[in-house]
Design a protein around this motif. Structure first.
Motif, PDB file in Angstrom:
ATOM      1  N   LEU A   1     -25.403-160.288-124.691  1.00 33.46           N
ATOM      2  CA  LEU A   1     -25.884-159.892-126.014  1.00 33.46           C
ATOM      3  C   LEU A   1     -25.541-158.439-126.320  1.00 33.46           C
ATOM      4  O   LEU A   1     -25.110-158.113-127.428  1.00 33.46           O
ATOM      5  CB  LEU A   1     -27.400-160.117-126.109  1.00 33.46           C
ATOM      6  N   SER A   2     -25.687-157.547-125.359  1.00 37.00           N
ATOM      7  CA  SER A   2     -25.406-156.126-125.594  1.00 37.00           C
ATOM      8  C   SER A   2     -23.950-155.900-125.988  1.00 37.00           C
ATOM      9  O   SER A   2     -23.653-155.093-126.866  1.00 37.00           O
ATOM     10  CB  SER A   2     -25.765-155.295-124.368  1.00 37.00           C
ATOM     11  N   LEU A   3     -23.033-156.635-125.380  1.00 41.99           N
ATOM     12  CA  LEU A   3     -21.616-156.482-125.710  1.00 41.99           C
ATOM     13  C   LEU A   3     -21.315-157.023-127.104  1.00 41.99           C
ATOM     14  O   LEU A   3     -20.599-156.391-127.879  1.00 41.99           O
ATOM     15  CB  LEU A   3     -20.755-157.190-124.660  1.00 41.99           C
ATOM     16  N   ARG A   4     -21.879-158.190-127.427  1.00 37.82           N
ATOM     17  CA  ARG A   4     -21.673-158.756-128.764  1.00 37.82           C
ATOM     18  C   ARG A   4     -22.212-157.820-129.838  1.00 37.82           C
ATOM     19  O   ARG A   4     -21.580-157.585-130.857  1.00 37.82           O
ATOM     20  CB  ARG A   4     -22.346-160.125-128.885  1.00 37.82           C
ATOM     21  N   VAL A   5     -23.416-157.270-129.603  1.00 37.76           N
ATOM     22  CA  VAL A   5     -24.029-156.362-130.579  1.00 37.76           C
ATOM     23  C   VAL A   5     -23.203-155.093-130.713  1.00 37.76           C
ATOM     24  O   VAL A   5     -22.935-154.610-131.817  1.00 37.76           O
ATOM     25  CB  VAL A   5     -25.487-156.041-130.180  1.00 37.76           C
ATOM     26  N   SER A   6     -22.762-154.541-129.599  1.00 46.23           N
ATOM     27  CA  SER A   6     -21.970-153.308-129.616  1.00 46.23           C
ATOM     28  C   SER A   6     -20.650-153.502-130.358  1.00 46.23           C
ATOM     29  O   SER A   6     -20.271-152.680-131.201  1.00 46.23           O
ATOM     30  CB  SER A   6     -21.707-152.856-128.184  1.00 46.23           C
ATOM     31  N   GLU A   7     -19.947-154.593-130.069  1.00 48.20           N
ATOM     32  CA  GLU A   7     -18.672-154.851-130.741  1.00 48.20           C
ATOM     33  C   GLU A   7     -18.866-155.108-132.228  1.00 48.20           C
ATOM     34  O   GLU A   7     -18.098-154.617-133.055  1.00 48.20           O
ATOM     35  CB  GLU A   7     -17.971-156.048-130.089  1.00 48.20           C
ATOM     36  N   GLY A   8     -19.897-155.871-132.575  1.00 50.99           N
ATOM     37  CA  GLY A   8     -20.173-156.155-133.987  1.00 50.99           C
ATOM     38  C   GLY A   8     -20.543-154.904-134.764  1.00 50.99           C
ATOM     39  O   GLY A   8     -20.124-154.709-135.906  1.00 50.99           O
ATOM     40  N   ALA A   9     -21.326-154.028-134.135  1.00 46.15           N
ATOM     41  CA  ALA A   9     -21.742-152.791-134.806  1.00 46.15           C
ATOM     42  C   ALA A   9     -20.556-151.861-135.022  1.00 46.15           C
ATOM     43  O   ALA A   9     -20.411-151.270-136.100  1.00 46.15           O
ATOM     44  CB  ALA A   9     -22.821-152.089-133.987  1.00 46.15           C
ATOM     45  N   SER A  10     -19.706-151.740-134.020  1.00 48.83           N
ATOM     46  CA  SER A  10     -18.542-150.859-134.203  1.00 48.83           C
ATOM     47  C   SER A  10     -17.580-151.441-135.230  1.00 48.83           C
ATOM     48  O   SER A  10     -16.971-150.702-136.001  1.00 48.83           O
ATOM     49  CB  SER A  10     -17.842-150.604-132.874  1.00 48.83           C
ATOM     50  N   ALA A  11     -17.453-152.774-135.280  1.00 50.28           N
ATOM     51  CA  ALA A  11     -16.590-153.395-136.291  1.00 50.28           C
ATOM     52  C   ALA A  11     -17.134-153.166-137.694  1.00 50.28           C
ATOM     53  O   ALA A  11     -16.376-153.067-138.657  1.00 50.28           O
ATOM     54  CB  ALA A  11     -16.458-154.894-136.024  1.00 50.28           C
ATOM     55  N   ALA A  12     -18.460-153.070-137.831  1.00 49.03           N
ATOM     56  CA  ALA A  12     -19.087-152.839-139.132  1.00 49.03           C
ATOM     57  C   ALA A  12     -19.130-151.355-139.494  1.00 49.03           C
ATOM     58  O   ALA A  12     -19.581-150.988-140.576  1.00 49.03           O
ATOM     59  CB  ALA A  12     -20.497-153.424-139.149  1.00 49.03           C
ATOM     60  N   GLY A  13     -18.688-150.478-138.581  1.00 47.36           N
ATOM     61  CA  GLY A  13     -18.679-149.042-138.860  1.00 47.36           C
ATOM     62  C   GLY A  13     -20.033-148.389-138.658  1.00 47.36           C
ATOM     63  O   GLY A  13     -20.332-147.373-139.281  1.00 47.36           O
ATOM     64  N   LEU A  14     -20.847-148.938-137.777  1.00 49.86           N
ATOM     65  CA  LEU A  14     -22.184-148.402-137.521  1.00 49.86           C
ATOM     66  C   LEU A  14     -22.189-147.595-136.232  1.00 49.86           C
ATOM     67  O   LEU A  14     -21.340-147.787-135.359  1.00 49.86           O
ATOM     68  CB  LEU A  14     -23.194-149.560-137.420  1.00 49.86           C
ATOM     69  N   ASP A  15     -23.175-146.697-136.119  1.00 50.80           N
ATOM     70  CA  ASP A  15     -23.320-145.860-134.924  1.00 50.80           C
ATOM     71  C   ASP A  15     -24.526-146.340-134.128  1.00 50.80           C
ATOM     72  O   ASP A  15     -25.646-146.398-134.653  1.00 50.80           O
ATOM     73  CB  ASP A  15     -23.532-144.394-135.316  1.00 50.80           C
ATOM     74  N   ILE A  16     -24.326-146.642-132.852  1.00 56.12           N
ATOM     75  CA  ILE A  16     -25.429-147.011-131.965  1.00 56.12           C
ATOM     76  C   ILE A  16     -25.866-145.741-131.249  1.00 56.12           C
ATOM     77  O   ILE A  16     -25.083-145.098-130.561  1.00 56.12           O
ATOM     78  CB  ILE A  16     -24.996-148.085-130.951  1.00 56.12           C
ATOM     79  N   HIS A  17     -27.142-145.388-131.435  1.00 48.83           N
ATOM     80  CA  HIS A  17     -27.669-144.168-130.827  1.00 48.83           C
ATOM     81  C   HIS A  17     -28.322-144.454-129.478  1.00 48.83           C
ATOM     82  O   HIS A  17     -28.287-143.615-128.585  1.00 48.83           O
ATOM     83  CB  HIS A  17     -28.679-143.495-131.758  1.00 48.83           C
ATOM     84  N   GLN A  18     -28.949-145.623-129.350  1.00 49.75           N
ATOM     85  CA  GLN A  18     -29.632-145.960-128.119  1.00 49.75           C
ATOM     86  C   GLN A  18     -29.624-147.474-127.963  1.00 49.75           C
ATOM     87  O   GLN A  18     -29.810-148.208-128.937  1.00 49.75           O
ATOM     88  CB  GLN A  18     -31.074-145.431-128.170  1.00 49.75           C
ATOM     89  N   MET A  19     -29.451-147.927-126.704  1.00 50.64           N
ATOM     90  CA  MET A  19     -29.484-149.362-126.430  1.00 50.64           C
ATOM     91  C   MET A  19     -30.085-149.557-125.038  1.00 50.64           C
ATOM     92  O   MET A  19     -29.575-149.026-124.060  1.00 50.64           O
ATOM     93  CB  MET A  19     -28.083-149.974-126.487  1.00 50.64           C
ATOM     94  N   ASP A  20     -31.179-150.299-124.993  1.00 53.04           N
ATOM     95  CA  ASP A  20     -31.843-150.614-123.730  1.00 53.04           C
ATOM     96  C   ASP A  20     -31.956-152.125-123.624  1.00 53.04           C
ATOM     97  O   ASP A  20     -32.318-152.800-124.586  1.00 53.04           O
ATOM     98  CB  ASP A  20     -33.253-149.997-123.662  1.00 53.04           C
ATOM     99  N   SER A  21     -31.692-152.626-122.444  1.00 55.24           N
ATOM    100  CA  SER A  21     -31.731-154.060-122.246  1.00 55.24           C
ATOM    101  C   SER A  21     -32.617-154.390-121.054  1.00 55.24           C
ATOM    102  O   SER A  21     -32.577-153.716-120.026  1.00 55.24           O
ATOM    103  CB  SER A  21     -30.310-154.567-121.997  1.00 55.24           C
ATOM    104  N   ASP A  22     -33.437-155.425-121.215  1.00 55.38           N
ATOM    105  CA  ASP A  22     -34.158-155.975-120.072  1.00 55.38           C
ATOM    106  C   ASP A  22     -33.791-157.450-119.969  1.00 55.38           C
ATOM    107  O   ASP A  22     -32.794-157.872-120.547  1.00 55.38           O
ATOM    108  CB  ASP A  22     -35.671-155.720-120.166  1.00 55.38           C
ATOM    109  N   ASN A  23     -34.574-158.241-119.316  1.00 59.86           N
ATOM    110  CA  ASN A  23     -34.189-159.628-119.046  1.00 59.86           C
ATOM    111  C   ASN A  23     -33.803-160.405-120.291  1.00 59.86           C
ATOM    112  O   ASN A  23     -32.773-161.051-120.331  1.00 59.86           O
ATOM    113  CB  ASN A  23     -35.299-160.351-118.289  1.00 59.86           C
ATOM    114  N   GLU A  24     -34.642-160.379-121.321  1.00 57.31           N
ATOM    115  CA  GLU A  24     -34.308-161.186-122.489  1.00 57.31           C
ATOM    116  C   GLU A  24     -34.315-160.424-123.808  1.00 57.31           C
ATOM    117  O   GLU A  24     -33.967-160.991-124.828  1.00 57.31           O
ATOM    118  CB  GLU A  24     -35.214-162.420-122.561  1.00 57.31           C
ATOM    119  N   PHE A  25     -34.665-159.154-123.814  1.00 59.78           N
ATOM    120  CA  PHE A  25     -34.711-158.371-125.048  1.00 59.78           C
ATOM    121  C   PHE A  25     -33.688-157.247-125.022  1.00 59.78           C
ATOM    122  O   PHE A  25     -33.350-156.715-123.970  1.00 59.78           O
ATOM    123  CB  PHE A  25     -36.106-157.759-125.262  1.00 59.78           C
ATOM    124  N   LEU A  26     -33.217-156.895-126.215  1.00 54.98           N
ATOM    125  CA  LEU A  26     -32.303-155.767-126.377  1.00 54.98           C
ATOM    126  C   LEU A  26     -32.911-154.853-127.425  1.00 54.98           C
ATOM    127  O   LEU A  26     -33.101-155.245-128.575  1.00 54.98           O
ATOM    128  CB  LEU A  26     -30.918-156.250-126.833  1.00 54.98           C
TER     129      LEU A  26
END
Length: 142
Positions: A73-98
């Motif tokens: 999920l983190s990779l899909r979200v990261s790639e989608g956000a960069s494709a949309a021209g968005l900036d990710i400031h923080q990303m934390d992942s645990d077992n089932e939540f991002l």
């Protein structure tokens, strides 16, 4: 007809020929050049309208993130956000939540959130905040 033409003086013949040439030029302009120019302008206006409608349609369609089963999920979200021209400031992942903090133009961010949900990602919580003309989102995804 030939006899009438011969009875006219040379000066009048030249004037008549000049008048015929002027009339032919005027008729050519009125019947050929001007309608062609008007059709060209109309076609250009139609093209610009179609181009504007195409742009509006592209902006109106949500960009869907293709949810690949082999990608986390983190990779899909990261790639989608960069494709949309968005900036990710923080990303934390645990077992089932991002948990992430992301920012960008309001239109791009909202379209991206919509495409994430359409891609099968559940949005657990969302907080939006406007800062200096940029929309910032804190989200928890599952």
């Amino acid at each position: 007809m030939k006899q009438i033409w011969q009875r006219i003086s040379a000066r009048e013949q030249r004037l008549l020929l000049a008048m015929v040439v002027v009339l032919l030029i005027f008729a050519g302009y009125s019947l050929i050049w001007q309608p062609s120019r008007l059709r060209l302008e109309s076609a250009e206006r139609h093209y610009q309208q179609q181009l504007g409608l195409r742009t509006q349609l592209q902006h109106a369609q949500p960009r869907i993130i293709v949810a690949g089963a082999d990608q986390p999920l983190s990779l899909r979200v990261s790639e989608g956000a960069s494709a949309a021209g968005l900036d990710i400031h923080q990303m934390d992942s645990d077992n089932e939540f991002l948990r992430l903090t992301i920012s960008g133009s309001p239109e791009a961010l909202l379209q991206w959130l919509d495409s994430v949900e359409r891609g099968g990602v559940a949005l657990q919580s969302l907080t939006l905040e406007k800062r200096d003309g940029v929309l910032q989102a804190r989200a928890v995804l599952r």
